[in-house]
Design an enzyme around this catalytic site. Sequence first.
Site, PDB file in Angstrom:
ATOM      1  N   HIS A   6       0.831  -1.204   0.000  1.00 24.28           N
ATOM      2  CA  HIS A   6       0.000   0.000   0.000  1.00 24.28           C
ATOM      3  C   HIS A   6       0.868   1.257   0.000  1.00 24.28           C
ATOM      4  O   HIS A   6       1.614   1.492   0.959  1.00 24.28           O
ATOM      5  CB  HIS A   6      -0.880  -0.042   1.258  1.00 24.28           C
ATOM      6  CG  HIS A   6      -1.816   1.090   1.411  1.00 24.28           C
ATOM      7  ND1 HIS A   6      -1.826   1.911   2.518  1.00 24.28           N
ATOM      8  CD2 HIS A   6      -2.797   1.546   0.591  1.00 24.28           C
ATOM      9  CE1 HIS A   6      -2.782   2.809   2.377  1.00 24.28           C
ATOM     10  NE2 HIS A   6      -3.384   2.625   1.225  1.00 24.28           N
ATOM     11  N   ARG A   7       0.829   2.015  -1.083  1.00 26.37           N
ATOM     12  CA  ARG A   7       1.715   3.187  -1.287  1.00 26.37           C
ATOM     13  C   ARG A   7       3.182   2.740  -1.235  1.00 26.37           C
ATOM     14  O   ARG A   7       4.047   3.442  -0.698  1.00 26.37           O
ATOM     15  CB  ARG A   7       1.460   4.276  -0.249  1.00 26.37           C
ATOM     16  CG  ARG A   7      -0.014   4.609  -0.049  1.00 26.37           C
ATOM     17  CD  ARG A   7      -0.250   5.662   1.003  1.00 26.37           C
ATOM     18  NE  ARG A   7      -1.657   5.736   1.371  1.00 26.37           N
ATOM     19  CZ  ARG A   7      -2.170   6.453   2.358  1.00 26.37           C
ATOM     20  NH1 ARG A   7      -1.369   7.227   3.078  1.00 26.37           N
ATOM     21  NH2 ARG A   7      -3.447   6.450   2.625  1.00 26.37           N
ATOM     22  N   GLU A  33       0.606  -0.683  -4.816  1.00 27.23           N
ATOM     23  CA  GLU A  33      -0.456   0.307  -5.029  1.00 27.23           C
ATOM     24  C   GLU A  33       0.139   1.708  -4.910  1.00 27.23           C
ATOM     25  O   GLU A  33       0.949   1.965  -4.003  1.00 27.23           O
ATOM     26  CB  GLU A  33      -1.560   0.135  -3.978  1.00 27.23           C
ATOM     27  CG  GLU A  33      -2.781   1.012  -4.208  1.00 27.23           C
ATOM     28  CD  GLU A  33      -2.888   2.242  -3.305  1.00 27.23           C
ATOM     29  OE1 GLU A  33      -3.878   2.969  -3.427  1.00 27.23           O
ATOM     30  OE2 GLU A  33      -1.966   2.496  -2.483  1.00 27.23           O
ATOM     31  N   ASP A  35      -0.830   6.098  -5.596  1.00 27.61           N
ATOM     32  CA  ASP A  35      -1.846   7.118  -5.851  1.00 27.61           C
ATOM     33  C   ASP A  35      -1.270   8.121  -6.841  1.00 27.61           C
ATOM     34  O   ASP A  35      -0.091   8.464  -6.745  1.00 27.61           O
ATOM     35  CB  ASP A  35      -2.183   7.827  -4.540  1.00 27.61           C
ATOM     36  CG  ASP A  35      -2.533   6.830  -3.445  1.00 27.61           C
ATOM     37  OD1 ASP A  35      -3.636   6.274  -3.491  1.00 27.61           O
ATOM     38  OD2 ASP A  35      -1.678   6.584  -2.565  1.00 27.61           O
ATOM     39  N   HIS A  47      -0.231  10.991  -2.462  1.00 28.87           N
ATOM     40  CA  HIS A  47      -1.542  10.646  -1.897  1.00 28.87           C
ATOM     41  C   HIS A  47      -2.437  11.843  -1.573  1.00 28.87           C
ATOM     42  O   HIS A  47      -3.590  11.914  -2.007  1.00 28.87           O
ATOM     43  CB  HIS A  47      -1.373   9.788  -0.643  1.00 28.87           C
ATOM     44  CG  HIS A  47      -2.686   9.372  -0.046  1.00 28.87           C
ATOM     45  ND1 HIS A  47      -3.382  10.158   0.842  1.00 28.87           N
ATOM     46  CD2 HIS A  47      -3.449   8.269  -0.248  1.00 28.87           C
ATOM     47  CE1 HIS A  47      -4.514   9.553   1.165  1.00 28.87           C
ATOM     48  NE2 HIS A  47      -4.581   8.403   0.521  1.00 28.87           N
ATOM     49  N   GLU A  99      -3.975   4.048  -8.431  1.00 24.46           N
ATOM     50  CA  GLU A  99      -5.216   4.644  -7.914  1.00 24.46           C
ATOM     51  C   GLU A  99      -5.299   6.099  -8.360  1.00 24.46           C
ATOM     52  O   GLU A  99      -4.433   6.909  -8.033  1.00 24.46           O
ATOM     53  CB  GLU A  99      -5.281   4.552  -6.388  1.00 24.46           C
ATOM     54  CG  GLU A  99      -6.641   5.050  -5.923  1.00 24.46           C
ATOM     55  CD  GLU A  99      -6.762   5.359  -4.444  1.00 24.46           C
ATOM     56  OE1 GLU A  99      -6.024   4.798  -3.620  1.00 24.46           O
ATOM     57  OE2 GLU A  99      -7.633   6.203  -4.143  1.00 24.46           O
ATOM     58  N   LYS A 101      -6.182   9.526  -8.018  1.00 25.87           N
ATOM     59  CA  LYS A 101      -6.604  10.449  -6.961  1.00 25.87           C
ATOM     60  C   LYS A 101      -7.024  11.775  -7.571  1.00 25.87           C
ATOM     61  O   LYS A 101      -8.027  12.349  -7.193  1.00 25.87           O
ATOM     62  CB  LYS A 101      -5.460  10.702  -5.983  1.00 25.87           C
ATOM     63  CG  LYS A 101      -5.336   9.682  -4.870  1.00 25.87           C
ATOM     64  CD  LYS A 101      -6.278   9.973  -3.726  1.00 25.87           C
ATOM     65  CE  LYS A 101      -6.048   9.016  -2.559  1.00 25.87           C
ATOM     66  NZ  LYS A 101      -6.895   7.846  -2.507  1.00 25.87           N
ATOM     67  N   ASP A 217       0.586  -2.018   4.541  1.00 29.65           N
ATOM     68  CA  ASP A 217       1.786  -1.184   4.670  1.00 29.65           C
ATOM     69  C   ASP A 217       3.002  -2.053   5.005  1.00 29.65           C
ATOM     70  O   ASP A 217       4.132  -1.576   4.967  1.00 29.65           O
ATOM     71  CB  ASP A 217       1.583  -0.149   5.781  1.00 29.65           C
ATOM     72  CG  ASP A 217       0.379   0.757   5.522  1.00 29.65           C
ATOM     73  OD1 ASP A 217      -0.008   0.923   4.358  1.00 29.65           O
ATOM     74  OD2 ASP A 217      -0.177   1.309   6.510  1.00 29.65           O
TER      75      ASP A 217
END
Length: 222
Positions: A6-7, A33, A35, A47, A99, A101, A217
């Site tokens: 995640h990120r 992933e 953003d 993000h 993703e 944003k 994470d």
Amino acid sequence: MLCIAHRGASGHEPENTLRAVRRALELGADAVELDVYFVDGELIVFHDATLERTTNGRGRLMRKSLAELRGLDAGKGERIPLLSEVLREVNRRALVNIELKGRNTAKPIAGLIHKFVNEHGWQYSDFIVSSFQRRELRTLAKSEIPLGVLFSRSARRFAKLATELGACAIHTNLRFTNRRLVARAHALGLKVFVYTVNRPRDIARMKSLGVDGVFTDFPERV
Ligand code: G3P
Ligand code: MG
């Protein structure tokens, strides 16, 4: 169950940076992933709508020029990366979940994905594009690009939207993910990817529900 960093491995390194992506790959993540926003003709990985939490800058991201943003420290001396830099770093060693944003990101994303497929040996199945913004996803509906529909709260009404978009997955909030939802999604041929799953007991619970992947994470915990 796919392990989606995640990120990047944001529990260990500054989120959405090349360092976090490298760490995710080292820790064996299956996917990363990220953003994205579109600024001055470039897709950048970031993000928040504002700069304070993750950089030494101040104010709103979309009010800055690309040059100003690229001059900031995004943690441990890292720059805010371009999406193309991240893709070159990943080099097909993991799936990439982009993703959306920012507004008006769908078209440039499609352009970048087509370019990586046509010129750099990537496949459409190396990507999944997701967003909370229905409008951005509609721009990409029923194209070659795999889509995931993000839900911030209850995903109970996912079926119509996912079908309209030709999505392959729903991306659901851990708090609103249960066995019934997973069964309904699977019955429609949709994968279920759940965010953000960091606690070992939640990871185990999602595994027992049969979800297809978790955003975490801490990739090593999955
Ligand atoms: O894409 C899953 C998750 O990242 C959605 O929420 O706020 O972490 O981008 P957020
Ligand atoms: Mg995200």
